[in-house]
Write a protein that holds these residues in place. Structure first.
Motif, PDB file in Angstrom:
ATOM      1  N   UNK A  40       0.816  -1.221   0.000  1.00 17.50           N
ATOM      2  CA  UNK A  40       0.000   0.000   0.000  1.00 17.50           C
ATOM      3  C   UNK A  40       0.849   1.270   0.000  1.00 17.50           C
ATOM      4  N   UNK A  41       1.957   1.247   0.757  1.00 19.97           N
ATOM      5  CA  UNK A  41       2.798   2.451   0.862  1.00 19.97           C
ATOM      6  C   UNK A  41       3.606   2.706  -0.401  1.00 19.97           C
ATOM      7  N   UNK A  42       3.863   1.635  -1.174  1.00 17.34           N
ATOM      8  CA  UNK A  42       4.710   1.779  -2.359  1.00 17.34           C
ATOM      9  C   UNK A  42       3.958   1.650  -3.676  1.00 17.34           C
ATOM     10  N   UNK A  43       2.643   1.452  -3.573  1.00 19.45           N
ATOM     11  CA  UNK A  43       1.925   1.164  -4.817  1.00 19.45           C
ATOM     12  C   UNK A  43       0.546   1.766  -4.890  1.00 19.45           C
ATOM     13  N   UNK A  44      -0.322   1.074  -5.573  1.00 19.60           N
ATOM     14  CA  UNK A  44      -1.674   1.554  -5.856  1.00 19.60           C
ATOM     15  C   UNK A  44      -2.691   0.766  -5.057  1.00 19.60           C
ATOM     16  N   UNK A  45      -3.785   1.447  -4.768  1.00 18.00           N
ATOM     17  CA  UNK A  45      -4.868   0.826  -4.016  1.00 18.00           C
ATOM     18  C   UNK A  45      -6.199   1.190  -4.677  1.00 18.00           C
ATOM     19  N   UNK A  46      -7.056   0.193  -4.887  1.00 15.54           N
ATOM     20  CA  UNK A  46      -8.426   0.461  -5.328  1.00 15.54           C
ATOM     21  C   UNK A  46      -9.337   0.085  -4.167  1.00 15.54           C
ATOM     22  N   UNK A  47     -10.076   1.066  -3.684  1.00  9.80           N
ATOM     23  CA  UNK A  47     -10.860   0.870  -2.455  1.00  9.80           C
ATOM     24  C   UNK A  47     -12.066  -0.037  -2.659  1.00  9.80           C
ATOM     25  N   UNK A  48     -12.607  -0.053  -3.867  1.00 13.68           N
ATOM     26  CA  UNK A  48     -13.777  -0.890  -4.109  1.00 13.68           C
ATOM     27  C   UNK A  48     -13.764  -1.397  -5.554  1.00 13.68           C
ATOM     28  N   UNK A  49     -13.752  -2.715  -5.698  1.00 12.49           N
ATOM     29  CA  UNK A  49     -13.836  -3.324  -7.030  1.00 12.49           C
ATOM     30  C   UNK A  49     -15.202  -3.987  -7.139  1.00 12.49           C
ATOM     31  N   UNK A  50     -15.966  -3.562  -8.148  1.00  7.79           N
ATOM     32  CA  UNK A  50     -17.290  -4.157  -8.368  1.00  7.79           C
ATOM     33  C   UNK A  50     -17.129  -5.489  -9.074  1.00  7.79           C
ATOM     34  N   UNK A  51     -17.640  -6.548  -8.460  1.00  9.14           N
ATOM     35  CA  UNK A  51     -17.528  -7.892  -9.035  1.00  9.14           C
ATOM     36  C   UNK A  51     -18.526  -8.064 -10.184  1.00  9.14           C
TER      37      UNK A  51
ATOM     38  N   UNK B 226      -4.761   5.041 -15.089  1.00  4.65           N
ATOM     39  CA  UNK B 226      -4.366   5.797 -13.894  1.00  4.65           C
ATOM     40  C   UNK B 226      -3.474   4.981 -12.953  1.00  4.65           C
ATOM     41  N   UNK B 227      -3.593   3.648 -13.037  1.00  6.88           N
ATOM     42  CA  UNK B 227      -2.790   2.771 -12.176  1.00  6.88           C
ATOM     43  C   UNK B 227      -1.379   2.555 -12.697  1.00  6.88           C
ATOM     44  N   UNK B 228      -1.152   2.926 -13.969  1.00  7.82           N
ATOM     45  CA  UNK B 228       0.079   2.522 -14.649  1.00  7.82           C
ATOM     46  C   UNK B 228       1.028   3.682 -14.923  1.00  7.82           C
ATOM     47  N   UNK B 229       2.327   3.350 -14.896  1.00  7.59           N
ATOM     48  CA  UNK B 229       3.362   4.295 -15.335  1.00  7.59           C
ATOM     49  C   UNK B 229       3.587   4.040 -16.805  1.00  7.59           C
ATOM     50  N   UNK B 230       2.869   4.715 -17.652  1.00 11.41           N
ATOM     51  CA  UNK B 230       2.938   4.458 -19.105  1.00 11.41           C
ATOM     52  C   UNK B 230       4.107   5.214 -19.751  1.00 11.41           C
TER      53      UNK B 230
ATOM     54  N   UNK C 254      -1.641  -3.039  -5.797  1.00 15.30           N
ATOM     55  CA  UNK C 254      -0.529  -3.442  -6.665  1.00 15.30           C
ATOM     56  C   UNK C 254       0.682  -2.583  -6.379  1.00 15.30           C
ATOM     57  N   UNK C 255       1.865  -3.171  -6.501  1.00 18.49           N
ATOM     58  CA  UNK C 255       3.111  -2.417  -6.304  1.00 18.49           C
ATOM     59  C   UNK C 255       4.198  -3.030  -7.170  1.00 18.49           C
ATOM     60  N   UNK C 256       5.194  -2.209  -7.481  1.00 16.60           N
ATOM     61  CA  UNK C 256       6.329  -2.694  -8.257  1.00 16.60           C
ATOM     62  C   UNK C 256       6.444  -1.977  -9.575  1.00 16.60           C
ATOM     63  N   UNK C 257       7.151  -2.605 -10.497  1.00 15.27           N
ATOM     64  CA  UNK C 257       7.448  -1.989 -11.785  1.00 15.27           C
ATOM     65  C   UNK C 257       6.170  -1.675 -12.570  1.00 15.27           C
ATOM     66  N   UNK C 258       6.084  -0.466 -13.099  1.00 10.65           N
ATOM     67  CA  UNK C 258       4.954  -0.080 -13.942  1.00 10.65           C
ATOM     68  C   UNK C 258       3.734   0.407 -13.202  1.00 10.65           C
ATOM     69  N   UNK C 259       3.797   0.425 -11.857  1.00 10.05           N
ATOM     70  CA  UNK C 259       2.622   0.824 -11.068  1.00 10.05           C
ATOM     71  C   UNK C 259       2.776   2.245 -10.528  1.00 10.05           C
ATOM     72  N   UNK C 260       1.743   3.023 -10.720  1.00 14.61           N
ATOM     73  CA  UNK C 260       1.689   4.401 -10.235  1.00 14.61           C
ATOM     74  C   UNK C 260       1.170   4.423  -8.793  1.00 14.61           C
ATOM     75  N   UNK C 261       1.889   5.040  -7.848  1.00 17.97           N
ATOM     76  CA  UNK C 261       1.355   5.119  -6.483  1.00 17.97           C
ATOM     77  C   UNK C 261       0.111   6.032  -6.468  1.00 17.97           C
TER      78      UNK C 261
END
Length: 435
Positions: free
Chosen positions: A34-45, A431-435, A391-398
């Motif tokens: 969470x501190x190094x990556x992205x968080x989606x608070x609600x994913x609709x199934x 928005x989640x990605x470092x494009x 998500x965190x790591x390569x290609x992910x926008x915090x």
């Protein structure tokens, strides 16, 4: 299309809920993500929000009526234990792992649903022996990558206790750590079911469910250490997600009992189903109703009339009735005659003998695993029923996003690995990605 990461590790913690966030945000390994990556608070199934359609949606970016996996199990009226959608052949069109392999990258999957006989380099599919003459290890070996599975079973099979949890997930974890270190796949799909099992058998907020979240935290930590030790961490992306949430319930609705009373289901002297005109096929918190002969307007009108009466009764356990075309509009199976949604506190089973409604106790759950104290399958728009993604790591926008849909995950994962899923229902969440 450029690749944003070299190694994508997707960890599905089955039944991880948006309501779990207050717990996981305090646990160190989740906190690191969470501190190094992205968080989606609600994913609709999706609808129905059950495991196999959800996992097929995650890898296709499509709703169930387009990818073809419209339920966990097949329509097999009268069979005590219906077969599941175990095999890749159940999915129409392409998948994330197909496209990644086509692009010359290596793929691995551990107990990921609907991957039996899939073209995955290192595959241990989720499948179980569903006939008395079948052997579990043989069924698994012949449906996945034989030597890969054999080696993992030799090393870590002692950890398993049949399909029981948490032992099964402990085995999957060791298999995941081993696979990361020895195979270093470009795409790895891992499915853990400990939390889902504990919620089913003990309730959504039970001590057992909370303990499973803590075990998942430890499993996440071990996977992150494995990435470090394998030397690929800096070129990797870790995604943690849930497929659906769950709701507490203690009443099972047996609509087929009513259908039998109205001569829509016929049994022999031993109580075995021998003929059916209409059948309620459970998706747990929802259900499909199928008419055997779609041109049988008499049966259709009879069922429609029954449902119209029941929806007026607050004790029927039925909250909503959809037509087949309305079900299709929500991404579910348009081949059904009707789709029904359970009221809060209720879920559907397929029994055609006994009472219309059974109140479930903890003793019932211990005695028979078809009974549960919390379940899923409900409409994804039900209140407080979202899942989660981080998500965190390569290609992910915090970044923190308020919401996405489950159908958006596949296209986004494909973009991370520089491939495309083609014509999907979801979109790339740029928005989640470092494009």
């Amino acid at each position: 299309m450029n690749r944003l990461t070299d190694h994508l590790i997707i960890i599905s913690f089955d039944c991880l809920s948006a309501l779990d966030f207050p717990i996981i945000k305090e646990l160190p390994h989740f906190k690191t993500i969470l501190q190094n990556g992205a968080m989606v608070e609600n994913v609709e199934s999706i609808y129905p929000s059950v495991t196999y359609p959800c996992h097929a949606t995650i890898v296709t970016g499509k709703y169930p009526n387009r990818h073809g996996v419209i339920n966990n199990t097949l329509l097999q009226p009268g069979r005590l234990s219906p077969d599941w959608n175990w095999f890749r052949s159940s999915i129409r069109g392409t998948t994330l792992y197909d496209e990644v392999k086509k692009a010359g990258m290596t793929t691995a999957a551990l107990l990921w649903p609907v991957t039996g006989k899939a073209d995955i380099d290192y595959n241990m599919p989720e499948i179980f022996a569903n006939r008395p003459w079948q052997n579990q290890i043989l069924v698994s070996l012949t449906s996945g990558t034989p030597r890969f599975q054999w080696d993992l079973n030799k090393r870590y099979g002692h950890l398993r206790n049949g399909l029981s949890q948490p032992e099964l997930d402990d085995f999957v974890l060791e298999a995941a750590v081993d696979t990361i270190k020895t195979k270093k796949p470009n795409l790895m799909l891992i499915h853990f079911t400990d939390l889902d099992s504990m919620r089913h058998f003990h309730g959504f907020s039970s001590d057992e469910a909370i303990a499973a979240i803590h075990r998942h935290h430890s499993r996440l930590g071990r996977i992150m250490v494995a990435l470090e030790e394998s030397g690929i961490k800096d070129n990797s992306t870790v995604v943690v997600l849930g497929d659906h949430s769950a709701l507490d319930e203690n009443k099972a609705v047996h609509l087929n009992v009513l259908f039998k009373e109205h001569n829509l289901i016929t049994t022999n002297s031993r109580g075995k189903l021998v003929k059916w005109k209409a059948y309620c096929k459970s998706c747990d918190g929802s259900a499909y109703i199928y008419i055997k002969d779609p041109s049988d307007t008499i049966t259709y009108e009879k069922v429609k009339s029954l449902l119209s009466e029941m929806i007026q009764d607050p004790t029927s356990g039925i909250e909503q009735v959809l037509s087949g075309s309305q079900a299709a509009e929500r991404g579910a199976d348009g081949e059904c005659a009707f789709m029904i949604e359970a009221s809060l506190g209720y879920y559907f089973l397929e029994d055609y003998e006994g009472d219309y409604i059974k109140t479930i106790t903890a003793e019932d759950v211990k005695a028979d695993k078809k009974y549960t104290l919390a379940t899923h399958g409900y409409s994804p728009v039900k209140e407080a029923y979202g899942t989660i993604l981080m998500a965190a790591g390569k290609g992910i926008q915090p970044i923190t996003l308020p919401s996405i849909r489950l159908i958006d995950e596949g296209p986004t994962f494909a973009r991370l690995l520089g491939v495309s899923l083609g014509d999907t229902d979801g979109r790339v969440i740029e928005e989640l990605l470092k494009l």
